[in-house]
Design a protein around this motif. Structure first.
Motif, PDB file in Angstrom:
ATOM      1  N   GLY A  34     -14.475  -6.721   7.146  1.00 19.75           N
ATOM      2  CA  GLY A  34     -13.389  -7.375   7.856  1.00 19.75           C
ATOM      3  C   GLY A  34     -13.106  -6.691   9.179  1.00 19.75           C
ATOM      4  N   THR A  35     -12.384  -7.378  10.026  1.00 19.45           N
ATOM      5  CA  THR A  35     -12.011  -6.852  11.330  1.00 19.45           C
ATOM      6  C   THR A  35     -10.526  -7.108  11.565  1.00 19.45           C
ATOM      7  OG1 THR A  35     -12.537  -8.926  12.440  1.00 19.45           O
ATOM      8  CG2 THR A  35     -14.315  -7.317  12.256  1.00 19.45           C
ATOM      9  N   ALA A  36      -9.999  -6.543  12.624  1.00 23.48           N
ATOM     10  CA  ALA A  36      -8.619  -6.799  13.032  1.00 23.48           C
ATOM     11  C   ALA A  36      -8.626  -7.550  14.347  1.00 23.48           C
ATOM     12  CB  ALA A  36      -7.842  -5.493  13.178  1.00 23.48           C
ATOM     13  N   GLY A  37      -8.100  -8.757  14.356  1.00 27.94           N
ATOM     14  CA  GLY A  37      -7.969  -9.525  15.583  1.00 27.94           C
ATOM     15  C   GLY A  37      -9.246 -10.135  16.098  1.00 27.94           C
ATOM     16  N   SER A  38     -10.260 -10.281  15.239  1.00 27.04           N
ATOM     17  CA  SER A  38     -11.497 -10.930  15.669  1.00 27.04           C
ATOM     18  C   SER A  38     -12.225 -11.481  14.448  1.00 27.04           C
ATOM     19  CB  SER A  38     -12.403  -9.951  16.432  1.00 27.04           C
ATOM     20  OG  SER A  38     -12.776  -8.874  15.606  1.00 27.04           O
ATOM     21  N   GLN A  39     -13.353 -12.119  14.690  1.00 22.17           N
ATOM     22  CA  GLN A  39     -14.117 -12.758  13.623  1.00 22.17           C
ATOM     23  C   GLN A  39     -14.609 -11.732  12.604  1.00 22.17           C
ATOM     24  OE1 GLN A  39     -14.619 -16.104  14.310  1.00 22.17           O
ATOM     25  NE2 GLN A  39     -15.674 -16.664  12.437  1.00 22.17           N
ATOM     26  N   GLY A  40     -14.547 -12.099  11.308  1.00 24.38           N
ATOM     27  CA  GLY A  40     -15.132 -11.257  10.282  1.00 24.38           C
ATOM     28  C   GLY A  40     -16.647 -11.241  10.376  1.00 24.38           C
ATOM     29  N   SER A 210     -19.110 -11.704  -3.814  1.00 21.05           N
ATOM     30  CA  SER A 210     -17.925 -12.479  -3.448  1.00 21.05           C
ATOM     31  C   SER A 210     -17.392 -12.105  -2.078  1.00 21.05           C
ATOM     32  CB  SER A 210     -16.829 -12.274  -4.498  1.00 21.05           C
ATOM     33  OG  SER A 210     -17.234 -12.772  -5.753  1.00 21.05           O
ATOM     34  N   GLY A 211     -16.630 -13.038  -1.477  1.00 22.12           N
ATOM     35  CA  GLY A 211     -16.071 -12.820  -0.158  1.00 22.12           C
ATOM     36  C   GLY A 211     -14.799 -11.996  -0.179  1.00 22.12           C
ATOM     37  N   GLY A 212     -14.529 -11.317   0.926  1.00 23.59           N
ATOM     38  CA  GLY A 212     -13.293 -10.556   1.076  1.00 23.59           C
ATOM     39  C   GLY A 212     -12.146 -11.428   1.534  1.00 23.59           C
ATOM     40  N   GLY A 213     -10.914 -11.019   1.190  1.00 24.63           N
ATOM     41  CA  GLY A 213      -9.732 -11.751   1.591  1.00 24.63           C
ATOM     42  C   GLY A 213      -9.309 -11.430   3.014  1.00 24.63           C
ATOM     43  N   ALA A 214      -8.560 -12.339   3.609  1.00 30.60           N
ATOM     44  CA  ALA A 214      -8.155 -12.212   5.012  1.00 30.60           C
ATOM     45  C   ALA A 214      -6.962 -11.282   5.168  1.00 30.60           C
ATOM     46  CB  ALA A 214      -7.803 -13.582   5.572  1.00 30.60           C
ATOM     47  N   GLY A 215      -6.905 -10.630   6.331  1.00 34.47           N
ATOM     48  CA  GLY A 215      -5.720  -9.881   6.710  1.00 34.47           C
ATOM     49  C   GLY A 215      -4.690 -10.793   7.350  1.00 34.47           C
ATOM     50  N   SER A 216      -3.477 -10.260   7.543  1.00 29.23           N
ATOM     51  CA  SER A 216      -2.367 -11.056   8.063  1.00 29.23           C
ATOM     52  C   SER A 216      -1.519 -10.241   9.020  1.00 29.23           C
ATOM     53  CB  SER A 216      -1.463 -11.530   6.915  1.00 29.23           C
ATOM     54  OG  SER A 216      -2.174 -12.294   5.975  1.00 29.23           O
TER      55      SER A 216
END
Length: 238
Positions: A34-40, A210-216
């Motif tokens: 995952g990333t912060a503020g950009s595409q995973g 499995s996929g990781g969940g999104a940050g918020s």
């Protein structure tokens, strides 16, 4: 990630393969980060016995004026939310890649929510069994479910910690929200849940693809979760 989207599950292949005696290399792919503020980021492929399961597609994010598309993968990542009300929205991409043993490896991610506002959320990542759901304010952003193989539960393949998954594999990650509200659950099979705002997304379960969940909520610590690394399970006749 403002209204980030869940990562797609890695591709799932199942079938019968005939081989000769010999040594065969197997490569297990890691889940996307995952990333912060950009595409995973997309996950890595897993290869064995001449077959390739593609890594899951990275989830989209809220770019400000609109949500970005989810990336292609074994299953597609979800589309990012559009926190500003308007006509644009992220669109979860469809899975990519085919294989002679299984022409389809997964499902598309869900669209990002478009209602605007602090609770608008990203779409869920696609799973091996079902597509991801559209983001909150229009739907619930759930990650797509994986596929169930009752003969291959965690204890039966020597991975007792996977027992709660009941033989499901390759679930999509759940979508996150913008600045308030509750993140969405990951799909059956080990998909990571999206974060409650503000916060980082949850990882996909290791050894499930499995996929990781999104940050918020944005910011450098509000990253999406990491996808679960892949697995190769072989049952052979004696």
């Amino acid at each position: 990630l403002y209204g980030g989207a869940g990562g797609g599950a890695g591709g799932l292949l199942q079938g019968t393969v005939t081989t000769n005696n010999g040594t065969y290399p197997i490569t297990i792919g890691n889940g996307g980060t995952g990333t912060a503020g950009s595409q995973g980021n997309n996950g890595q492929p897993t290869t064995a016995l001449g077959l390739t399961a593609y890594g899951g597609g990275g989830g989209g994010y809220d770019t400000g004026p609109e949500g970005s598309d989810g990336a292609n993968g074994g299953s597609g990542g979800g589309g990012g939310a559009n926190s500003n009300a308007g006509p644009n929205e992220g669109l979860g991409s469809k899975q990519t890649g085919t294989n002679t043993a299984a022409p389809g490896q997964g499902n598309p991610g869900g669209r990002g929510g478009t209602g605007g506002g602090n609770s608008d959320g990203g779409g869920g990542g696609g799973g091996a069994g079902t597509p991801g759901r559209q983001g909150q304010n229009e739907s619930d952003g759930l990650g797509g479910d994986g596929l169930q193989f009752p003969d291959f539960t965690g204890p039966l393949v020597g991975l007792t910690p996977l027992n709660p998954l009941n033989g499901y594999w390759a679930g999509g990650g759940g979508g996150g929200v913008y600045q308030s509200g509750t993140g969405s659950a990951g799909g059956a099979g080990g998909g990571g849940a999206g974060s409650n705002a503000p916060g980082a997304g949850f990882n996909g379960t290791a050894n499930t693809g499995s996929g990781g969940g999104a940050g918020s909520g944005g910011g450098p610590t509000k990253v999406g979760g990491t996808g679960g690394k892949g697995i190769v399970i072989i049952r052979y006749a004696v």
